[in-house]
Enzyme design. Sequence first.
Site, PDB file in Angstrom:
ATOM      1  N   CYS A 112       0.826  -1.222   0.000  1.00  0.00           N
ATOM      2  CA  CYS A 112       0.000   0.000   0.000  1.00  0.00           C
ATOM      3  C   CYS A 112       0.853   1.261   0.000  1.00  0.00           C
ATOM      4  O   CYS A 112       0.376   2.341  -0.353  1.00  0.00           O
ATOM      5  CB  CYS A 112      -0.932   0.005   1.205  1.00  0.00           C
ATOM      6  N   HIS A 258      -3.675   6.930   2.155  1.00  0.00           N
ATOM      7  CA  HIS A 258      -3.999   5.667   1.484  1.00  0.00           C
ATOM      8  C   HIS A 258      -5.409   5.250   1.896  1.00  0.00           C
ATOM      9  O   HIS A 258      -5.768   5.316   3.079  1.00  0.00           O
ATOM     10  CB  HIS A 258      -2.973   4.605   1.890  1.00  0.00           C
ATOM     11  N   ASN A 288     -10.121  -0.670  -1.309  1.00  0.00           N
ATOM     12  CA  ASN A 288      -8.675  -0.477  -1.146  1.00  0.00           C
ATOM     13  C   ASN A 288      -7.969  -0.969  -2.407  1.00  0.00           C
ATOM     14  O   ASN A 288      -7.934  -2.170  -2.672  1.00  0.00           O
ATOM     15  CB  ASN A 288      -8.218  -1.262   0.096  1.00  0.00           C
TER      16      ASN A 288
HETATM   17  O1  UT7 Z   1      -4.054  -1.136   3.337  1.00  0.00           O
HETATM   18  C1  UT7 Z   1      -3.672  -1.814   4.470  1.00  0.00           C
HETATM   19  C2  UT7 Z   1      -4.468  -3.055   4.434  1.00  0.00           C
HETATM   20  N1  UT7 Z   1      -5.584  -3.236   5.249  1.00  0.00           N
HETATM   21  C3  UT7 Z   1      -6.115  -2.424   6.180  1.00  0.00           C
HETATM   22  O2  UT7 Z   1      -5.715  -1.341   6.451  1.00  0.00           O
HETATM   23  C4  UT7 Z   1      -7.280  -2.963   6.941  1.00  0.00           C
HETATM   24  C5  UT7 Z   1      -7.188  -2.710   8.413  1.00  0.00           C
HETATM   25  N2  UT7 Z   1      -8.239  -3.387   9.173  1.00  0.00           N
HETATM   26  C6  UT7 Z   1      -9.550  -3.125   9.010  1.00  0.00           C
HETATM   27  O3  UT7 Z   1      -9.917  -2.323   8.174  1.00  0.00           O
HETATM   28  C7  UT7 Z   1     -10.538  -3.806   9.906  1.00  0.00           C
HETATM   29  O4  UT7 Z   1      -9.849  -4.525  10.902  1.00  0.00           O
HETATM   30  C8  UT7 Z   1     -11.548  -4.737   9.180  1.00  0.00           C
HETATM   31  C9  UT7 Z   1     -12.500  -3.903   8.328  1.00  0.00           C
HETATM   32  C10 UT7 Z   1     -10.821  -5.744   8.324  1.00  0.00           C
HETATM   33  C11 UT7 Z   1     -12.377  -5.494  10.211  1.00  0.00           C
HETATM   34  O5  UT7 Z   1     -13.041  -4.594  11.059  1.00  0.00           O
HETATM   35  P1  UT7 Z   1     -13.034  -4.836  12.631  1.00  0.00           P
HETATM   36  O6  UT7 Z   1     -13.912  -3.799  13.212  1.00  0.00           O
HETATM   37  O7  UT7 Z   1     -11.600  -4.878  13.075  1.00  0.00           O
HETATM   38  O8  UT7 Z   1     -13.733  -6.228  12.748  1.00  0.00           O
HETATM   39  P2  UT7 Z   1     -13.162  -7.558  13.407  1.00  0.00           P
HETATM   40  O9  UT7 Z   1     -11.982  -8.067  12.651  1.00  0.00           O
HETATM   41  O10 UT7 Z   1     -13.009  -7.311  14.869  1.00  0.00           O
HETATM   42  O11 UT7 Z   1     -14.348  -8.524  13.193  1.00  0.00           O
HETATM   43  C12 UT7 Z   1     -15.567  -8.346  13.883  1.00  0.00           C
HETATM   44  C13 UT7 Z   1     -16.492  -9.468  13.448  1.00  0.00           C
HETATM   45  C14 UT7 Z   1     -15.855 -10.836  13.504  1.00  0.00           C
HETATM   46  O12 UT7 Z   1     -16.834 -11.751  13.936  1.00  0.00           O
HETATM   47  P3  UT7 Z   1     -16.823 -12.280  15.474  1.00  0.00           P
HETATM   48  O13 UT7 Z   1     -15.502 -12.980  15.625  1.00  0.00           O
HETATM   49  O14 UT7 Z   1     -16.939 -11.051  16.310  1.00  0.00           O
HETATM   50  O15 UT7 Z   1     -18.001 -13.171  15.499  1.00  0.00           O
HETATM   51  C15 UT7 Z   1     -15.511 -11.124  12.067  1.00  0.00           C
HETATM   52  O16 UT7 Z   1     -15.513 -12.508  11.786  1.00  0.00           O
HETATM   53  O17 UT7 Z   1     -16.876  -9.260  12.080  1.00  0.00           O
HETATM   54  C16 UT7 Z   1     -16.656 -10.460  11.354  1.00  0.00           C
HETATM   55  N3  UT7 Z   1     -16.360 -10.132   9.971  1.00  0.00           N
HETATM   56  C17 UT7 Z   1     -17.322  -9.901   9.065  1.00  0.00           C
HETATM   57  N4  UT7 Z   1     -18.660  -9.918   9.168  1.00  0.00           N
HETATM   58  C18 UT7 Z   1     -19.360  -9.633   8.071  1.00  0.00           C
HETATM   59  C19 UT7 Z   1     -15.147  -9.974   9.371  1.00  0.00           C
HETATM   60  N5  UT7 Z   1     -15.328  -9.669   8.074  1.00  0.00           N
HETATM   61  C20 UT7 Z   1     -16.651  -9.613   7.864  1.00  0.00           C
HETATM   62  C21 UT7 Z   1     -17.449  -9.340   6.747  1.00  0.00           C
HETATM   63  N6  UT7 Z   1     -18.802  -9.356   6.892  1.00  0.00           N
HETATM   64  N7  UT7 Z   1     -16.940  -9.040   5.544  1.00  0.00           N
END
Ligand code: UT7
Length: 331
Positions: A112, A258, A288
Site C-alpha cells: 500500500c 492511502h 482499497n
Molecule cells: O491497506 C492496508 C491493508 N488493510 C487495512 O488497512 C485494513 C485494516 N483493518 C480493518 O480495516 C478492519 O480490521 C476490518 C475492516 C478488516 C475489520 O473490522 P473490525 O472492526 O476490526 O472487525 P473484526 O476483525 O473485529 O471482526 C468483527 C467481526 C468478527 O466476527 P466475530 O468474531 O466477532 O463473530 C468477524 O468474523 O466481524 C466479522 N467479519 C465480518 N462480518 C461480516 C469480518 N469480516 C466480515 C465481513 N462481513 N466481511
Amino acid sequence: MRTIITGTGHFVPPRIVTNQDLEKRMNTSDEWIQQRSGIKTRHHVDGGVGSADLGYEAAVRAIANAGISASDIDFIIAATISPDYYFPGNGVLIQAKLGLPGIGALDVRNQCTGFIYALSVADQYIRTGTYRKILVVASEVQSTNLDYSDDGRDLAVLFGDGAAAVICEPHDGEDGRGILSTHLFADGRFVEELWMQIPSPKNNPVFSHEMLDRKLQYPKMDGKKVFMNACERMPEAVLTGLVHNGLTIEDVALLIPHQANDRISQMVAKKLQIPLEKVVRNIDRYGNTTAASIPIALDEALAEGRLKRNDILVLTAFGSGFTWGSAVLRW
Ligand code: UT7
C-alpha cells in the site's frame, strides 16, 4: 531543482461490484461493510485483464494530461503487489505496451506504500538529473486472488482493482513548487500481519495441493493490528514530513491518505486535527486499491478542483511489510 508532477491519470475496470453482490457470495452484509470500512462499491476486472493492462490505460491518460508523447518518457517505475507474472515485473510489460523499447523499467514492491516509495525513487532520479520524464504507475488486480468464502470475508470485501499514473519532471522555478520531501519507513517484524505466503521459492515446489487446500495463496491479515498501526504510523509520517519542511498542519491544503478503510482515514484526520474537508476520501467507490489508491485519489481531487497551484499537498500510506511513509509537495 525539484520534481513536479506534470500529469495524472487513472483507470478502473468498468465492472462495479456492490456490497449486495458480495452478500451473494459470502456471509456478509452491506451494513457491516459500510459501517466497518465505508466501502459501498469497488471495481473488478473481467477475465484476462491484468494489472499491467490497467496500468497501461492509466499511463496513457497521465501522458496525455501532461501534454507529452509516450516517446518523451525516459524511465518507468511500476508499483504493484499484484503483477501479471511472478517475473518479469509489470515495469517491462507496461513499457512494451507503451511501445518504448530500451528505456529502463523499475519495479517497486512496497504494497500500500508502493506509490510513495515509487514517487520517492522518481524524485531522486529527477533531482540528480538522471532522467527528465519519469512515468510512475501503480496498478492492482486484487479481485482474482481473494477468498470469497466466509474464511476470507475480512479481506474480500475491502480490496478493489484499479490503476493510476503520474508524470514526474524537473522544475527549477523560483516558486518553490514540487516534491519537498519524502519519508519512507518499514518494520519487517510485522511481515506476517498482512501477507500472501505462496507461491514461494522457499517451498519446492513453490506451491502444492496441500498448500492450496490450506488457502495459503490468499492474502491473510490481522485486521485489528493493521488498523491500529495504520492509525498511528500515518499521522507520525505526516508530522515528520511537515516538521522537516518547517510546516504545520494549518499549512496543509489537502491530505491524501492511502484509502485502506474510511475509519482509518477519519482517525488519521482526528489525530492530526485536520478538518475532514481537507482529506480526500473515495474508498466508498473503489475499496482499497493498494498502491493505486493515492494516485487515483490525487487524479480525482485534481479533476474536482480541490488543489490550487502552490497549495501544500501531503500524501501518506501504510501497508503490508509493515511499510509506511509520507510525501509533502507544493503543488
Ligand atoms: O491497506 C492496508 C491493508 N488493510 C487495512 O488497512 C485494513 C485494516 N483493518 C480493518 O480495516 C478492519 O480490521 C476490518 C475492516 C478488516 C475489520 O473490522 P473490525 O472492526 O476490526 O472487525 P473484526 O476483525 O473485529 O471482526 C468483527 C467481526 C468478527 O466476527 P466475530 O468474531 O466477532 O463473530 C468477524 O468474523 O466481524 C466479522 N467479519 C465480518 N462480518 C461480516 C469480518 N469480516 C466480515 C465481513 N462481513 N466481511
